[in-house]
Design a protein around this motif. Structure first.
Motif, PDB file in Angstrom:
ATOM      1  N   ASP A 156       0.858  -1.201   0.000  1.00 25.91           N
ATOM      2  CA  ASP A 156       0.000   0.000   0.000  1.00 25.91           C
ATOM      3  C   ASP A 156       0.887   1.241   0.000  1.00 25.91           C
ATOM      4  OD1 ASP A 156      -2.115   1.743   0.253  1.00 25.91           O
ATOM      5  OD2 ASP A 156      -2.655   1.169   2.279  1.00 25.91           O
ATOM      6  N   GLU A 182      -2.604  10.382  -0.132  1.00 27.19           N
ATOM      7  CA  GLU A 182      -3.746   9.461  -0.097  1.00 27.19           C
ATOM      8  C   GLU A 182      -4.058   9.029   1.329  1.00 27.19           C
ATOM      9  OE1 GLU A 182      -6.267   5.924  -0.322  1.00 27.19           O
ATOM     10  OE2 GLU A 182      -4.343   6.114   0.648  1.00 27.19           O
ATOM     11  N   GLU A 183      -3.019   8.764   2.091  1.00 30.54           N
ATOM     12  CA  GLU A 183      -3.239   8.236   3.440  1.00 30.54           C
ATOM     13  C   GLU A 183      -3.720   9.306   4.424  1.00 30.54           C
ATOM     14  OE1 GLU A 183      -3.481   5.229   3.735  1.00 30.54           O
ATOM     15  OE2 GLU A 183      -2.039   4.154   2.502  1.00 30.54           O
ATOM     16  N   HIS A 236      -1.290  -1.119   6.532  1.00 28.99           N
ATOM     17  CA  HIS A 236      -1.538  -0.281   7.723  1.00 28.99           C
ATOM     18  C   HIS A 236      -1.079  -0.959   9.022  1.00 28.99           C
ATOM     19  CE1 HIS A 236      -4.841   2.469   5.782  1.00 28.99           C
ATOM     20  NE2 HIS A 236      -3.915   2.112   4.920  1.00 28.99           N
TER      21      HIS A 236
END
Ligand code: BES
Ligand code: MN
Length: 464
Positions: free
Chosen positions: A122, A156-157, A430
């Motif tokens: 990710d 994005e995060e 995550h």
């Protein structure tokens, strides 16, 4: 095409070394101390895109920069197949808690065919696979059947705050037939998948204020409301024993799953026992009447993400805390309106809040769910590319996660997103020990290689 596939086969060791360089940047968008690392990662990416033959630029924003890289005009002569955007993100989640990592999160470690590092699945590995496929076209002089623009962002995060504005400002340049995104998952390497739906989200924080300061719980406890107790009672009323959210109207706009959709969900190969083992939970639990696959992708939720009140240190401290706070997100499904759900949730919480505390609610981010019809020609073309790349029949699935920017692609550019994930369920996105399989990396490159002729062909077919 054979030249492209041969190039990919011959260059894996170098690709892996470059991938590790990409992973070494601690590009944690949420943490201000990593701002220079985020910037350096973006600069590296621009340089890398140029090296593989793309026309790349770093676009500064009020937040973290966006990397934009295009195929040169000569790469797609006459570009008969139109223009596609490839979206990804080079920012990563914070790596904490560090003590749970078996090796440092920004020192990539190869164990067999698996690479461990924050951001590996990710999303660096997934967007890098596309870059390598396009490199293969460019370096072998194989004409691309369409023009491509990579848009790789750094926020994005943390909610993609700058990208929405960027899309609006660059509508003409980014006008495209569809956006290709590899930032979701597949159930296994034997089950490639196209994601046709993502959940939406609303985020907020509830604080209950009680006494003006922490009080001695012996002297005053019993005669004054305890905000932590009040919050626990309040939150407990939001869900019943059958896992149903009790907020009036919460499910009102939810489109019921059709028989066909339920059949599709049942094809998802991860069985309940495997899921339970993967999650390490004593038991699975979810809304009665739905399978775990349906619960985590096609049903809305109300989740406590964080709960804080009173003394958190070692030993005991006898107080009645002055306040208690919960961080909440609700995942939403197609046809639910985030603003409306936020309104009814807040109204209900206010209604059931006892007069013994003062409630404060602060709103966070929000995004609608996403749905693309699997019947469309570009989705069908993507399924063919998946089949060629993985050598297995792809499945169509819904995912429970959110990529809020897909809604902006639709509203600003009028473009649908083709969600072609490469992550595995146990990749630890995550979480500590995030990983990415080199098999996923290589199949991802092949997917991208097969995708452009399929998409360009479908686009032409549709126009003619
Ligand atoms: N790549 C994920 C989203 C994702 C993962 C979707 C797996 C479907 C399957 C993305 O980077 C992410 O984590 N998004 C956040 C968005 C939120 C902060 C608004 C999420 O889903 O929590
Ligand atoms: Mn993420």
């Amino acid at each position: 095409m054979q030249a492209v596939l041969d190039y990919l086969n011959q260059n894996q060791p170098r690709f892996l070394a470059e991938f590790c360089d990409y992973l070494r940047f601690p590009s944690v968008s949420a943490q201000p101390q990593h701002q220079p690392d985020v910037q350096a990662c973006a600069a590296w990416l621009v340089a890398h895109c140029r090296q593989i033959g793309l026309e790349a630029k770093l676009c500064e924003t009020p937040g973290h920069p966006i990397v934009v890289a295009k195929t040169p005009p000569a790469a797609a002569p006459r570009s008969p197949g139109g223009h596609f955007v490839v979206y990804g993100h080079y920012d990563v989640q914070p790596p904490e808690p560090l003590d749970l990592w078996q090796s440092p999160p920004f020192e990539p470690r190869l164990d067999g065919r698996v690479i461990y590092a924050r951001g590996s699945t990710d999303n660096k590995g997934q967007n890098f696979a596309h870059l390598k496929a396009v490199e293969a076209y460019l370096k072998t002089g194989t004409p691309l059947p369409c023009d491509l623009t990579f848009v790789i962002e750094g926020e994005e995060e943390v909610g993609s705050a700058s990208l929405a504005g960027f899309l609006k400002q660059n509508r003409t340049e980014l006008d495209c037939a569809a956006v290709v995104i590899s930032d979701t998952g597949i159930p296994s390497l034997q089950h490639p998948a196209l994601t046709c739906s993502l959940r939406g989200i609303i985020a907020f924080e509830i604080t209950l204020h009680g006494p003006a300061r922490d009080l001695h719980s012996g002297i005053f406890g019993g005669a004054v409301e305890n905000p932590a107790m009040a919050l626990a009672r309040l939150l407990a009323r939001v869900r019943d024993d059958k896992g149903r959210i009790t907020i009036p109207g919460f499910y009102e706009d939810v489109t019921p799953l059709s028989k066909y959709e339920r059949q599709q969900a049942a094809r998802y190969p991860l069985k309940d026992a495997q899921l339970k083992k993967l999650l390490g939970s004593p038991r699975l639990f979810g809304e009665h009447g739905f399978t775990p696959t349906e619960q985590r992708s096609a049903r809305p939720t109300f989740e406590i993400n964080g709960l804080t009140s009173g003394y958190q240190g070692e030993g005991s401290k006898t107080i009645v805390p002055a306040w208690a706070r919960a961080k909440i997100t609700c995942r939403l499904v197609p046809n639910q309106n985030p603003a409306r759900v936020r309104k009814i949730v807040v109204a209900y919480l206010k209604k059931i809040c006892p007069p013994t505390v003062r409630m404060e609610i602060t709103a966070g981010h929000g995004a609608e769910a996403y749905y693309v019809s699997p019947a469309g020609p570009l989705v069908q073309a993507s399924l063919r590319a998946l089949k060629q790349a993985f050598g297995a029949e792809p499945i169509l699935m819904r995912e429970g996660g959110s990529i809020p920017i897909v809604n902006e692609f639709k509203s600003s550019l009028g473009a649908d997103s083709l969600l072609l994930g490469l992550g595995l369920p146990d990749d630890n996105a995550h979480s500590p020990n995030e990983k990415f399989s080199l098999d996923c990396f290589e199949r991802g490159q092949r997917l991208s290689a097969f995708l452009w002729p399929e998409l360009a062909g479908a686009k032409q077919g549709r126009l003619s």
